[in-house]
Enzyme design. Structure first.
Site, mmCIF file in Angstrom:
data_model
loop_
_atom_site.group_PDB
_atom_site.id
_atom_site.type_symbol
_atom_site.label_atom_id
_atom_site.label_comp_id
_atom_site.label_asym_id
_atom_site.label_seq_id
_atom_site.Cartn_x
_atom_site.Cartn_y
_atom_site.Cartn_z
ATOM 1 N N ALA A 61 1.633 1.978 -0.151
ATOM 2 C CA ALA A 61 2.277 0.835 -0.812
ATOM 3 C C ALA A 61 2.257 1.042 -2.330
ATOM 4 C CB ALA A 61 1.533 -0.443 -0.442
ATOM 5 N N GLY A 101 -0.190 3.120 3.398
ATOM 6 C CA GLY A 101 1.076 2.844 4.070
ATOM 7 C C GLY A 101 1.870 4.109 4.380
ATOM 8 N N GLU A 104 0.445 5.229 7.533
ATOM 9 C CA GLU A 104 0.874 4.269 8.568
ATOM 10 C C GLU A 104 2.320 4.532 8.993
ATOM 11 O OE1 GLU A 104 -0.512 0.882 6.187
ATOM 12 O OE2 GLU A 104 -1.657 0.276 7.952
ATOM 13 N N GLU A 124 -7.211 2.113 1.776
ATOM 14 C CA GLU A 124 -7.054 0.697 1.396
ATOM 15 C C GLU A 124 -8.384 0.030 1.063
ATOM 16 O OE1 GLU A 124 -5.335 2.214 3.746
ATOM 17 O OE2 GLU A 124 -3.334 1.343 3.984
#
Ligand SMILES: CCCCCCC/C=C/C(=O)SCCNC(=O)CCNC(=O)[C@H](O)C(C)(C)COP(=O)(O)OP(=O)(O)OC[C@H]1O[C@@H](n2cnc3c(N)ncnc32)[C@H](O)[C@@H]1OP(=O)(O)O
Length: 196
Positions: A61, A101, A104, A124
């Protein structure tokens, strides 16, 4: 910043491009969603490879957008669900880092090919948030709860060779990661047709 698409025979190669580390900004997410959606619907495309420009898959992110209202309007969860549900084989070609992310997104792909120099991880926890785009579900399913918990609670960067041993990635290559991912996609397609 954009995701761009080119065709290698019947395999679409979607490149995530947001220098320097391809962080998933709102505008990049919107672009990935568009390119992926178009490739999924295009009947001339049989498989999809996701890769990153600038020597990295994706650092996750876009931390610089945290706190802004653009975070959820094209959510990474929706993109990941669309990738996972895609009827065509989807292969992630991981160079550099696939973090947060970014990992992910790669975990939502059906297969992962990593360069030997690559690193993957869910860091994270180090910034006080959870891997909230499916990482806490998809990683344990893939490698089991103990190994996934170790990665999630420590947030460490896992080198490609260890990621292969753990089962996070399917293949590690020394060079030409994208070509290897295209080859894997074509191999999967060949197996699909041989079974029919
Ligand atoms: C609030 C809920 C949100 C839900 C989101 C869904 C769940 C997902 C969450 C996440 O993905 S959180 C982000 C996880 N990723 C990280 O924490 C990675 C952090 N970055 C690094 O570890 C390193 O920067 C790196 C990627 C390993 C690269 O290291 P290197 O030493 O080569 O370069 P740096 O000088 O550190 O960075 C270069 C440049 O890139 C910027 N940058 C790095 N990561 C991000 C990022 N995730 N978002 C935005 N920008 C990033 C970094 O700030 C540097 O920029 P400049 O200072 O040059 O402007």
């Amino acid at each position: 910043m954009a995701a761009t698409r080119r065709l290698s025979h019947s395999v679409a190669v979607i490149t995530i491009n947001h220098p320097p580390v391809n962080a998933l900004s709102h505008s990049l997410r919107r672009s990935i969603a568009k390119e992926f959606g178009d490739a999924s619907k295009d009947s001339s495309i049989e498989a999809i490879v996701l890769c990153g420009a600038n020597g990295n898959f994706c650092a996750g992110a876009d931390i610089k957008e945290f706190g802004s209202s653009t975070l959820d309007s094209v959510s990474l969860n929706n993109i990941n669900d669309a990738v996972e549900r895609c009827q065509k084989p989807v292969v992630a070609a991981i160079e550099g880092v696939a973090l947060g992310g970014g990992l992910e997104l790669a975990l939502s792909c059906h297969y992962r090919v990593a360069n030997v120099q690559a690193r993957v991880g869910l860091p994270e926890v180090l910034i006080g948030i959870l891997p909230a785009a499916g990482g806490t579900q998809r990683l344990p399913r893939l490698i089991g709860i103990p190994a996934a918990l170790d990665m999630i609670v420590r947030g460490r960067h896992v080198p490609a060779t260890e990621a292969l041993q753990l089962g996070v990635v399917d293949e590690v290559v020394k060079a030409n990661t994208i070509d290897a991912a295209i080859q894997l996609a074509r191999k999967v397609l060949g197996e699909k047709y041989n079974h029919h």
